[in-house]
Design an enzyme around this catalytic site. Structure first.
Site, PDB file in Angstrom:
ATOM      1  N   ASP A   1     -91.921  28.728 133.244  1.00  0.00           N
ATOM      2  CA  ASP A   1     -90.531  28.593 132.813  1.00  0.00           C
ATOM      3  C   ASP A   1     -89.740  29.870 133.109  1.00  0.00           C
ATOM      4  OD1 ASP A   1     -91.027  26.024 131.803  1.00  0.00           O
ATOM      5  OD2 ASP A   1     -91.680  26.838 129.875  1.00  0.00           O
TER       6      ASP A   1
ATOM      7  N   HIS B   1     -92.894  24.368 125.820  1.00  0.00           N
ATOM      8  CA  HIS B   1     -93.105  24.211 127.259  1.00  0.00           C
ATOM      9  C   HIS B   1     -92.942  22.746 127.681  1.00  0.00           C
ATOM     10  CE1 HIS B   1     -94.451  25.216 131.244  1.00  0.00           C
ATOM     11  NE2 HIS B   1     -95.537  24.459 131.161  1.00  0.00           N
TER      12      HIS B   1
END
Length: 339
Positions: A175, A202
Site C-alpha cells: 500500500d 490492508h
C-alpha cells in the site's frame, strides 16, 4: 491510547542492491509458499539480500524446481528445499524471520475477504508450525485477508503459549509502495524521495493513505485527494482486472515484501531507525489491530509511532475504516477459536 506522533516513513523504493546494507549477522529466513505467484519472485529478490545466509523455501508442491533455479544465482545465501507438511520443521528451525505469502490469489470480482476460508486454514496450519519450531522468529504475514490472518496467527501463538505481539506483523508495505508511486507520478516528484504513510488495514476501505503527511510536503486539491485515495485503496483490484483472471499482484507484492523483510533483518542486526508501516496488535483506534508506522528493533516491533495529525478528510475516512476493520478482525479471531 498511543499518542498520534508525527513520523517519517523510512526507506522509499530503490534498486535491489539498496534493500539491505551489509549485516552484522546473517540470518536464516523461511518463505512459506515459495512456489506460488508471490513466493517465486520474492525468493528471487531475497536470494540477493546480504543479510540472509540461509533461505529456506517451503511449499506443498514444486519446491525443488524453484530451489534448483534460484540456487544457481551467484549470491552467497544458501538455498534449501522443503516440501510438504513433514518438512516444515526443517524449514523453520533456526529462523530469524518467516515470511508467509502462501494462499490462493484473487480473481476478477473477488474481494480479499472472499479468500478467507481457504487462506485462513493455510495460515493457521503454517503458524502452528512456526509456534512449535521457531517461536521467537519474526512472523511476516502476506496471505490475504491480512486484516483477518494476523489475528488468526496471534490466536495460534496464544494457544501455544508463546505469543509475543511484537513478533507478528502483517505486511502492508505494498500500500505504501503504491501510494509513493502514484503520488510521485501525480506531482512530478522523485519517487525515491516520496514517503506516504498508509494506515488502517490492508483491504478496500480500510486502506487509508495519509496524503496530508506526504514527504516531501505536497498539496492536493480535494479532487486529487479523493482520486488518489480511491486509487490506492483499489490498486489491487486494478491489477486483478488487468490480469483478466490470471492472478493478482505478485511482482509488486514480492518487491514490497522483500523491502519489509530487509528492514526487519536490518533491525534484528541492530540498525537504528528502521520504520515500516505494518498491521500489528494495537489499540490506537480501539480496534485491537491496526496498521501504522512502527519502529523495528531486535525483537520485532520496538515502538508504535502512532498516526500523526490527520486532515479533516482523513478523520472522516477513518470513521469508515474502524467498523470494517473490527468486522475483519473478529472474523479471524472467531475462526481461530473455532466459533
Amino acid at each position: 491510547m498511543l499518542s498520534r506522533t508525527v513520523f517519517r516513513l523510512q526507506g522509499s523504493s530503490k534498486a535491489i542492491r539498496s534493500f539491505s546494507v551489509a549485516a552484522q549477522h546473517q540470518q536464516k529466513v523461511a518463505v512459506l509458499g515459495a512456489a506460488g505467484g508471490i513466493g517465486q519472485p520474492m525468493s528471487l529478490l531475497m536470494k540477493q539480500l546480504p543479510a540472509i545466509s540461509h533461505l529456506a523455501l517451503f511449499d506443498i508442491v514444486n519446491t525443488p524446481g524453484v530451489v534448483a533455479d534460484i540456487s544457481h544465482i551467484c549470491t552467497p545465501a544458501k538455498v534449501t528445499s522443503h516440501q510438504g507438511p513433514d518438512d516444515l520443521q526443517g524449514a523453520l528451525e533456526g529462523c530469524a524471520a518467516v515470511v508467509i505469502p502462501a494462499g490462493v490469489p484473487r480473481k476478477p470480482g473477488m474481494t480479499r475477504d472472499d479468500l478467507f476460508n481457504t487462506n485462513a486454514s493455510i495460515v493457521q496450519t503454517l503458524t502452528e508450525a512456526c509456534a512449535k519450531f521457531c517461536p521467537k522468529a519474526i512472523i511476516c504475514i502476506i496471505s490475504n485477508p491480512v486484516n483477518s490472518t494476523v489475528p488468526i496467527a496471534s490466536e495460534v501463538f496464544k494457544k501455544a503459549g508463546v505469543y509475543d505481539p511484537a513478533r507478528i506483523l502483517g505486511v502492508t508495505t505494498l500500500d505504501i509502495v503504491r501510494a509513493n508511486t502514484f503520488v510521485a507520478e501525480a506531482k512530478g516528484l522523485n519517487v525515491d524521495k516520496v514517503n506516504v504513510p498508509v494506515i488502517g488495514g490492508h483491504s478496500g476501505v480500510t486502506i487509508l493513505p495519509l496524503l496530508s503527511q506526504t514527504k516531501p510536503k505536497a498539496s492536493f486539491t480535494d479532487e486529487e485527494t479523493e482520486k488518489l485515495t480511491d486509487r490506492i485503496q483499489n490498486a489491487g483490484t486494478e491489477v486483478v482486472n488487468a490480469k483478466a483472471g490470471s492472478g493478482s499482484a505478485t511482482l509488486s507484492m514480492a518487491y514490497a515484501g522483500t523491502k519489509f523483510v530487509s528492514s526487519v533483518l536490518d533491525a534484528l542486526n541492530g540498525k537504528k531507525g528502521m520504520v515500516e508501516c505494518a498491521f500489528v496488535k494495537s489499540d490506537i483506534c480501539g480496534t485491537g489491530y491496526f496498521a501504522s508506522p512502527v519502529e523495528l528493533g531486535p525483537n520485532g516491533v520496538k515502538t508504535n509511532l502512532g498516526i500523526g495529525q490527520l486532515s479533516a478528510y482523513e478523520e472522516k475516512k477513518l470513521e469508515e475504516v474502524i467498523p470494517e476493520l473490527k468486522k475483519n478482525i473478529q472474523k479471524g479471531e472467531d475462526f481461530a477459536l473455532g466459533k
